[in-house]
Design a protein around this motif. Structure first.
Motif, short mmCIF file in Angstrom:
data_model
loop_
_atom_site.label_atom_id
_atom_site.label_comp_id
_atom_site.label_asym_id
_atom_site.label_seq_id
_atom_site.Cartn_x
_atom_site.Cartn_y
_atom_site.Cartn_z
N TYR A 118 1.98 10.80 -21.44
CA TYR A 118 2.72 9.74 -20.75
C TYR A 118 1.77 8.64 -20.26
N HIS A 119 0.73 9.06 -19.58
CA HIS A 119 -0.18 8.05 -19.01
C HIS A 119 -0.93 7.29 -20.10
N PHE A 168 -1.86 4.56 -10.19
CA PHE A 168 -2.85 5.39 -9.51
C PHE A 168 -3.52 4.63 -8.36
N PRO A 169 -3.25 5.04 -7.15
CA PRO A 169 -3.94 4.38 -6.04
C PRO A 169 -5.43 4.72 -6.08
N SER A 170 -6.27 3.72 -5.94
CA SER A 170 -7.69 4.04 -6.01
C SER A 170 -8.20 4.43 -4.63
N LEU A 171 -9.11 5.38 -4.60
CA LEU A 171 -9.66 5.88 -3.35
C LEU A 171 -11.00 5.20 -3.16
N ARG A 202 -10.64 10.69 -11.73
CA ARG A 202 -11.32 9.52 -12.30
C ARG A 202 -10.46 8.27 -12.15
N GLU A 203 -9.17 8.40 -12.37
CA GLU A 203 -8.29 7.24 -12.20
C GLU A 203 -8.34 6.73 -10.76
N ALA A 204 -8.67 7.64 -9.84
CA ALA A 204 -8.77 7.24 -8.43
C ALA A 204 -10.16 6.75 -8.07
N GLY A 205 -11.09 6.74 -9.03
CA GLY A 205 -12.40 6.15 -8.77
C GLY A 205 -13.61 7.06 -8.95
N MET A 249 0.85 -1.21 0.00
CA MET A 249 0.00 0.00 0.00
C MET A 249 0.88 1.26 0.00
N ASN A 250 0.47 2.23 -0.76
CA ASN A 250 1.11 3.54 -0.70
C ASN A 250 2.58 3.54 -1.03
N SER A 251 3.01 2.54 -1.77
CA SER A 251 4.44 2.51 -2.03
C SER A 251 4.75 3.00 -3.44
N PHE A 252 3.74 3.62 -4.08
CA PHE A 252 4.05 4.07 -5.43
C PHE A 252 4.99 5.27 -5.39
#
Ligand code: PLP
Length: 500
Positions: A336-337, A38-41, A281-284, A1-4
């Motif tokens: 990039y994405h 992208f970490p999702s929320l 949006r990438e986060a949800g 988790m959260n290691s990005f």
């Protein structure tokens, strides 16, 4: 988790954590820092409205800015938003007219959306330096099309171990914008008019930040450069918050069912605000389509229609000056994405842009763009008509930037038949662009100053004058520096030395 990690769009750096990316501003290879994934929320969208803006911000920042401690984020948000600098406790209220919803992002100290991020960025920077054990001073270099400058100056005024240098285009910005910048006090502030456009100022700033000679000069004074422009990832992450916040409000008032999509319409210049919505949006966040609105400087909106980004065009001074930009820095991040983190492709396209002033994206990328984005533009005539028409229809007063977005949305809806509820980023207060707004609303050609018109606008539209600018005509200018684009580096060199 959260290691990005945050990596460079141009590829040749190791990933860094959020404090490092924010303190540095730009990646060493002149690329922009982006999240590698992208970490999702995992919000319950039916309940998101139960969170206050600040609590929502804390939750999002904790997940999207790895490397900061939870305590640091709590302090950053409480200090940044908590000091009564916004004129409403909601921070970003949503005003609805039918299926059109405006999220008002102009209740901060300088009356434009940049306040939402720039109230936090100085705190993120100071905490970041502290967490990384960096004892160097920071010199913040910023080019502004009008609103970043005042918001950054307000945020960074008298922040310890920091100098801030702002360059603004001499012509084009509104009298209120100019006064906000030239009257800002603080011992660590430099404000300079550039005899040129925003793009001239932005190019000069980008070149200085990555210049080995300038870096060496600054190092002699134990300092490093960073930026308060939306090239800094510390600007974009705080901007994701208000899209979630607005969605929560729409669910709460029954305008959308939890999980149902909205369209997001963003009046755009450097493309930071719209990219933050895409990150959301990438986060949800449920978003159907992003509608990118430009003024007559429409290279950005054309890009989404054609897949060609061409900045070989005449610069136009418009009545929505904060969007008077030809080169939108944040497109680099989107490319990039959407190209699957293909840094070599980004480097190639940016090289083409530098050499030829244009690039074409490959067909797969064009399809990916057009599946998600629509572009459109409105010139000054349409913008002013929209301000007048919308006021007659609803009694709501749009600023010129928001009016561009509103007009572009109407045209998109007519063409596509898409009736998805639309969330429009209302990026500035109409009081920042008083003469444009006043003359669009009332058939009155008298030559009254912008400052007098603040009172006239307030009286005629029964709108309260924002307390942030209540006495602006009496403010006393403190800064009168002025230089040619080719002298920007010299100005920075002197600013670095000054007071040492
Ligand atoms: C900065 C600004 C914009 C453009 O935002 P970007 O993030 O640069 O696309 C639009 N409207 C207003 C009022 C602004 O200040």
């Amino acid at each position: 988790m959260n290691s990005f990690k945050f990596v460079s769009t141009r590829g040749d750096t190791q990933g860094v954590d959020a404090p490092q990316a924010i303190v540095q501003g730009l990646a060493p290879d002149s690329g922009l820092f982006v999240p590698e994934w992208f970490p999702s929320l995992d919000f319950d969208l039916a309940k998101i409205h139960q969170l206050s803006y600040c609590n929502l911000a804390k939750q999002i920042l904790k997940q999207w800015l790895p490397g900061y401690t939870a305590e640091a984020i709590d302090a950053v948000v409480s200090n940044g938003y908590g000091s009564g600098t916004f004129d409403t406790p909601e921070l970003a209220p949503v005003k609805s007219f039918g299926t059109r919803h405006f999220i008002e992002l102009f209740h901060g100290p300088t009356l434009a959306f940049k306040d939402l991020a720039l109230s936090l960025l100085p705190h993120l920077l100071v905490e970041g330096r502290h967490l990384k054990g960096i004892s160097k001073n920071t010199v913040i270099l910023t080019a502004t099309s009008g609103d970043t400058g005042s918001a950054a100056l307000t945020g960074f005024s008298d922040v310890s171990e920091t100098k801030i240098i702002v360059f603004y285009p001499d012509r084009g910005i509104s009298p209120v914008q100019k006064k906000q910048m030239t009257c800002q006090n603080g011992d660590n502030i430099f404000v300079c008019a550039v005899d040129g456009t925003f793009d001239d100022a932005q190019n000069a700033v980008k070149a200085i930040i990555s210049s080995p000679a300038m870096k060496a000069h600054l190092a002699e004074f134990n300092g490093t450069f960073s930026t308060a422009n939306s090239m800094n990832i510390g600007r974009l992450v705080p901007q994701m918050v208000y899209y979630f916040y607005a969605y929560g409000q729409l669910v709460h008032r029954g305008a959308v069912a939890p999980g149902a999509p909205v369209n997001i319409v963003v009046p755009s210049g450097n493309f930071g605000n719209c990219l933050a919505a895409w990150y959301a949006r990438e986060a949800g966040l449920p978003v159907n389509r992003f509608i990118v609105a430009s003024n007559a400087n429409c290279g950005l909106s054309d890009f989404f229609s054609t897949g060609t980004y061409n900045v070989n065009r005449d610069f136009q001074q418009t009545c929505s000056p904060s969007m008077d930009i030809l080169v939108s820095s944040n497109l680099e991040r989107l490319i990039y994405h959407l190209s699957g983190n293909d840094a070599s492709q980004v480097s190639r396209l940016m090289e083409e842009l530098k050499n030829n002033g244009q690039y074409n994206v490959p067909p797969e990328l064009k399809t990916a763009l057009q599946n998600n984005f629509s572009g459109g533009f409105a010139d000054d005539t349409e913008c002013c008509r929209e301000i007048g028409d919308y006021y007659k229809e609803t009694g709501y007063v749009l600023d010129p930037h928001t009016a561009v977005a509103s007009r572009v949305l109407s045209r998109y809806q007519e063409k596509s038949g898409d009736t998805t509820p639309a969330l429009i980023a209302a990026t500035a207060s109409p009081f920042k662009f008083t003469s444009t707004v006043f003359h669009a609303l009332f058939d009155d050609c008298s030559e009254t100053s912008d400052f007098e018109l603040i009172h006239e606008l307030s009286r005629r539209c029964e709108l309260e004058i924002p307390p942030q600018i209540e006495n602006i005509e009496a403010w006393h200018p403190l800064h009168s520096d002025h230089c040619h684009p080719s002298d920007v580096a010299e100005y920075v060199r002197n600013a670095i030395t000054s007071g040492e």
